[in-house]
Structures are given as structure tokens and as C-alpha cells.
Design a protein around this motif. Sequence first.
Motif, PDB file in Angstrom:
ATOM      1  N   ILE A 199       5.780   3.796   2.912  1.00  0.00           N
ATOM      2  CA  ILE A 199       5.487   2.608   2.095  1.00  0.00           C
ATOM      3  C   ILE A 199       5.721   1.344   2.909  1.00  0.00           C
ATOM      4  N   LYS A 200       6.762   1.355   3.753  1.00  0.00           N
ATOM      5  CA  LYS A 200       7.039   0.175   4.566  1.00  0.00           C
ATOM      6  C   LYS A 200       5.925  -0.063   5.577  1.00  0.00           C
ATOM      7  N   GLY A 228      11.816  -6.164  -4.813  1.00  0.00           N
ATOM      8  CA  GLY A 228      10.883  -5.188  -4.269  1.00  0.00           C
ATOM      9  C   GLY A 228      11.210  -3.765  -4.697  1.00  0.00           C
ATOM     10  N   SER A 278      -0.271  -4.615   5.462  1.00  0.00           N
ATOM     11  CA  SER A 278      -0.796  -5.646   4.558  1.00  0.00           C
ATOM     12  C   SER A 278      -0.426  -7.036   5.053  1.00  0.00           C
ATOM     13  N   GLU A 279       0.819  -7.182   5.531  1.00  0.00           N
ATOM     14  CA  GLU A 279       1.247  -8.481   6.054  1.00  0.00           C
ATOM     15  C   GLU A 279       0.455  -8.861   7.298  1.00  0.00           C
ATOM     16  N   LYS A 325       2.834   0.609   5.068  1.00  0.00           N
ATOM     17  CA  LYS A 325       1.761   0.002   4.273  1.00  0.00           C
ATOM     18  C   LYS A 325       2.016  -1.484   4.081  1.00  0.00           C
ATOM     19  N   HIS A 326       3.261  -1.849   3.779  1.00  0.00           N
ATOM     20  CA  HIS A 326       3.598  -3.262   3.598  1.00  0.00           C
ATOM     21  C   HIS A 326       3.388  -4.057   4.890  1.00  0.00           C
TER      22      HIS A 326
END
Length: 487
Positions: A216-217, A160, A223-224, A219-220
Motif C-alpha cells: 500500500i505504501k 491515514g 501516486s505522489e 501505491k501511495h
Amino acid sequence: MQFETSVFFWQLMVCTLIVFCVLSFVIGLNSREKSFLLYSNYTFFLLAYFVIMSPYEAQWLENIRASSFSSLKWYVQVIYNCSYFFFFLYFLDIKQHFNSFYNFIVKVVLAAFIISSIIFLYSVIIGNSRVFDIFYIYVFVPVVFCFALYTLYKASLLPGTLKYYFIFGGGTFIGLAMIALFFPLMGLIFFGISPFSLFYIGIFIEQIIFGVGLAIKIKHLNSELLQKSIENQKIKENQNKVLEAQLKKQEKEILELTASAEKERLETIKAKFEEQIHHLHLISLQNQMNPHFIFNALNSIKAFLVDDDKQKAIYYLNKFSKLLRHILSSAELESITLKEELTIAELYTSLENIRFEEKIKLNIQQPTDINLNTISVPPMIIQPFIENAIWHGLMLIKEDKEINIKFENITNGIIIRITDNGIGRKKSKYYSDKKLRQKESIGLKINHQRLKHFNKKHKLNYSFKINDLKNLDDKAIGTEVVLVLKN
């Protein structure tokens, strides 16, 4: 007034740390993500260190520096360094990739903290802060420096892109901090920059890079969450198909059996499957909203983060998490209170309002003679009416958009009137007919069936009807839903 670089950087870092500490703490509480809470803990003790090292005169600081607690500035650094390693573990999910390395870090950091605490207390008791100063500079710092380099190496082996934010942020801070600490001890000067300024610059760069990494985390994680929601929807749709097939099979058996005893047994089976179908109708209604609505809500919150409007992002993220908790908790319930149902409607409207720039006003008349906590309704019974009003009535008007919910007492029950000032059903149908893809309000059809089942099971008389509102010139001025709740 002469400009002082170190004072400027001190002020900049104090403001930056306060912002990052509060933001990460609030996000951590709402998302229950440990990396945000640990980052908040790390920035808090960094802030405590900066307060102790304040360039401004304060009597209480002078008292500390002149007492046996003068080593407190080094001990606070021990705490925030230990917090730094725990943040590293959860930010990069080390346990998931290197479980043995995770256990190793936990043991080493706890041991370093305990030993440092014992030596600090010992130096305070004997009144000689020099003992802890020597330990910190010549033992703790070199050991932590080597250990930090090792963690940066292990981080480089992770999959990642999040690892790069930790490596660049942590590496920059460690490098500048070591220069700021040891260059003065060796009598060296780094390009004429003061040690404190180097230290401040390192922390500032680290905080900015870590802040981007945490965004960014988020955003991740979003998404999950969306992916899991889509997968759950597919699973529920498949379950619905299987259950419908089983129901048809049972109905066929009912037609073939004529004996009274068998009929009674089959009626019980049919009632059981009707109960399951009713539950699936509720899930179907929730799934109708979840994927599309969640995607739009997350995109809107993401837009606030991109625009650096963190206050609005946190506000709507809090609303979004509350709505999800209400929806998920009601999925397994047969009924909820009218008060809880109105809360869902308010949360849903506030999130839909993001795209309407807060132009939709939801006005709920709070009745003084009706206890909303004692009235039970099927979950998600009002939300489809609100959704229908927004998408079929209010979307196409430019003036103020309003939805009003009022209550009336009647014999053995109450009436809930949900009105909007939209374009009316006739004009809404005209625009829908012109579209290639028409959006049919499935929620209203499901509401009819769910109320019918709810009435049958609880021996109630709940119903609703929809009226067109017109002025004296017979012009449409909105739509009214009359929801009757009679015992």
C-alpha cells in the motif's frame, strides 16, 4: 514420517522471511525508501534467530548452544526488536507527525541496545550465559512489551490507513509472543498449542500484514510521484508561456531599434532567449512523454503487484527508475553521448513493451568501428523516433514487431538508420484521419528545431529525413528514419 507442527511452521517462516527480506531490500535500494531497508534489516535478524533455533541437528549449532554464546538466541532477539522500532518510525513517518516522540524512541531503543550488548558481552566473558538469560526474560522483555504497547497507542493517533497494518500486525505478534514466552514459565498451556508454534504463527501473521502495508505504501509513493510530475508539468507550461511572451516583447523591440550598436546588443539578447526556448523545447518533449507514459508504466507495475508477480514488478520498477534518472539528469544538459541516448531508447522501449507483452524487439547494432561515447547529440533526440514507430507503425500489425538501429561510417560523420516493419506512413495517416482525436507527433517537429539550434551553436550539420520502405510490389513494409550526424 510423523507430521510435526513446530517443524512445519519453522520451515514456512524461514521461506517467508527470505522472500520478504530480499524483496524489501531490492525495493529499498531502487526506491531509496528507508522503511523498506529497515524492514529488510528486521526480517534478516528474525531469520537469523530462526536459523539458531533450527529443529534440525547441526554441529555448529550444538557448539554454540554448549558454549558461553548460548545466549546468542536472546541477543539476536534484542537486535530484531530494536530494528522493529526503527522500522515503525519510518514506515509511519513518525518524525513528520510526532517529532518529540520520534527522538524519544530513538534514545530509548539505542539505550536498550547498548545496555543489552554490554550485559551479553559480560555474560560471555565470565562464561555464565544465565546472567543474560535472566536479564532478557525478566527485564528486557517486560520493558519492550510495555514500550511496544505504547507505540501501538501512539500509532493509533496518526492520520491515514497505514497505521492499521502496523497495529494489527504488531499487536498480533506481540500478543502471541508474550503468551509463547510466559505461559510455559507459569506452567500454563494455550489450547494445547506449543509455545514455538504460537510464536511462529504470530510472526507469520505479522509478516503478511506488514507485506500488504508496504505494498500500500508503494501505491501511495507512486501516486505522489505522479502528482508531482503533473504539478511540475503545469509549472513548466506556465514558464513556457511567460518566456514566449518575453520573447515576443524582445522581438518587437528589435524591430523598433535601427542603430547598429543597439542591434548588436539586441542580437545578444535574442540569442539568450533562443537558448532558453531551446531548453524549453527539450522540457516540452520530456513533458509530452512523462505524464501519459508514467501513468501507464505505474499502472502496469501496479498490475504485477496485484497479480502477486513481484519479480516482474521489481524488474520493471528498476527499469522505470533508471529511465527517470536519465530523463531528469539530461534535462539540464545541452548534450549527452550517443551511448547514453541509446540507453534511454532501450529503457523506454522495454517499459512500453509491458503493454505489448514483449512483442516489440529493439535491435541495436553495436558498431565495432564507431565509439558511441565520443559522439554528442541533443538529449532525447532518438526517443521520439522510437515512440513514433511504436504508436504510428507497429501498433496496428499483428505479426512480429521490430525496430532496428544500425550505424554507417561516412566522411566526417556517421549515419543512424532507424527502421521498423510497421504499416507505413500512408496507412498510418489513413487511420489517423478516421479518428475523432488525432495524435500528432509533436516530438518530430521539436526535433527539427532542436537540431537546427544545435547545428548553429556547435557548427555541425545534423539532420534527419523519413523514408517509406516498400517491397517489389510497391507495398509498404515499414518506415525508415535516416539521422545524419556530420561535423
